[in-house]
Design an enzyme around this catalytic site. Structure first.
Site, mmCIF file in Angstrom:
data_model
loop_
_atom_site.group_PDB
_atom_site.id
_atom_site.type_symbol
_atom_site.label_atom_id
_atom_site.label_comp_id
_atom_site.label_asym_id
_atom_site.label_seq_id
_atom_site.Cartn_x
_atom_site.Cartn_y
_atom_site.Cartn_z
ATOM 1 C CG ASP A 162 -1.988 1.085 1.180
ATOM 2 O OD1 ASP A 162 -2.554 1.326 0.098
ATOM 3 O OD2 ASP A 162 -2.233 1.713 2.232
ATOM 4 C CB SER A 218 -6.130 2.930 -0.070
ATOM 5 O OG SER A 218 -4.744 3.151 -0.159
ATOM 6 C CD GLN A 250 -4.010 1.027 -3.164
ATOM 7 O OE1 GLN A 250 -3.318 1.974 -3.544
ATOM 8 N NE2 GLN A 250 -3.812 0.427 -2.000
#
Length: 294
Positions: free
Chosen positions: A210, A235, A285
């Site tokens: 991430d 995110s 993502q």
């Protein structure tokens, strides 16, 4: 947990959740670069919680997650695991992370017993050896005068001290104002050796995944990100597929690209390779990517 430096020990302690009921766990948070819980931390902790309810001979092969609310770094996070299915080969778990009475994160993860199968993979792209690239401590001070906050270098180094992460090319904040091909590569490994538990290595890779995945979105538009104040982001969802065994304490190449951005959102997709060229992980993502209003 063997021969690890203090920052890595601290991270491993962060992932060592407290079990408060059979399928309920509690985790703490650590300082992050921005004033909210780092998404990779929540994802890794949720995967730890799921993995602790699964037989040890079953390894994680995929996860799918949604970030629902910003986490409060000053409060504990409670992880509740639902045992969705225990089949002959696959085990499925669902995890909800809660703070202040509200869900902040949702994870579904699947685990599988090892079996032989058909084999093929995409080739590893070219990249310079990680040892030839500058460390974060060598690279970040170059950009100190571009950052909005004077302590950004220190915040970066503190938040990522457990991980040796090296950019192959200039990061977004290094080339802000100049659009580039929407592709970014970094090498990473933990700053210290890890025990052999496969779940631990999967959770550490989830944690790191991430950190940089939306960089390629920023590069396409010549944006430097929150550090230089030209983008606001967070995110939204995150998915990973674990294809082959790997170690998070050995070099992994994170090859990232962005096929699209629109509607205040950007999409990043990536492949993670071992240094000897095996495709270990695929990642996708989507995140909020907004230009601040003047």
């Amino acid at each position: 947990m063997t021969e690890s430096a203090q920052p890595l020990d601290d991270l491993l302690d962060l992932l060592d959740l407290e079990r408060i009921e059979q399928d309920i766990f509690r985790g703490e948070s650590r300082s992050a670069i921005v004033p909210r819980v780092f998404g990779g931390q929540v994802a890794a902790q949720a995967l730890v919680a799921a993995g602790r309810t699964v037989p040890q001979d079953r390894i994680a092969h995929s996860l799918h997650a949604y970030f629902l609310r910003a986490g409060d770094p000053g409060a504990p996070i409670v992880y509740t695991v639902d045992r969705i299915r225990d089949g002959r080969s696959f085990t499925t778990r669902r995890v909800v992370a809660v703070q202040h009475g509200h869900p902040i994160f949702h994870l579904s993860a699947s685990f599988q017993t090892y079996e032989e199968g058909l084999e093929h993979q995409a080739d590893m792209p070219p990249a310079p050896a990680p040892e030839t690239l500058p460390t974060a401590a060598e690279m970040l001070p170059r950009y100190a005068d571009r950052f909005v906050h004077p302590d950004t270098v220190e915040r970066f180094l503190e938040a990522r001290a457990a991980v040796d992460l090296r950019y192959v090319e200039e990061p977004p904040y290094g080339t802000a104002g100049t659009p580039r091909e929407p592709r970014s590569q970094v090498w990473f490994r933990t700053n210290g050796k890890l025990a052999d538990d496969p779940l631990l290595h999967v959770c550490l890779a989830t944690y790191v995944s991430d950190m940089t995945l939306l960089d390629s979105v920023l590069l396409a538009h010549g944006r430097g990100g929150w550090a230089v104040g030209d983008v606001v982001g967070a995110s939204l969802d995150h998915a990973m597929w674990f294809h082959r065994p790997f170690r998070a304490d050995e070099w992994l190449l994170y090859d990232q690209e962005s096929p699209s951005s629109s509607g205040g959102r950007g999409l990043g997709q990536a492949r993670i390779y071992t240094q000897d060229g095996r495709l270990a992980i695929s990642v996708i993502q989507e995140g909020v990517v907004r230009v601040p209003r003047g």
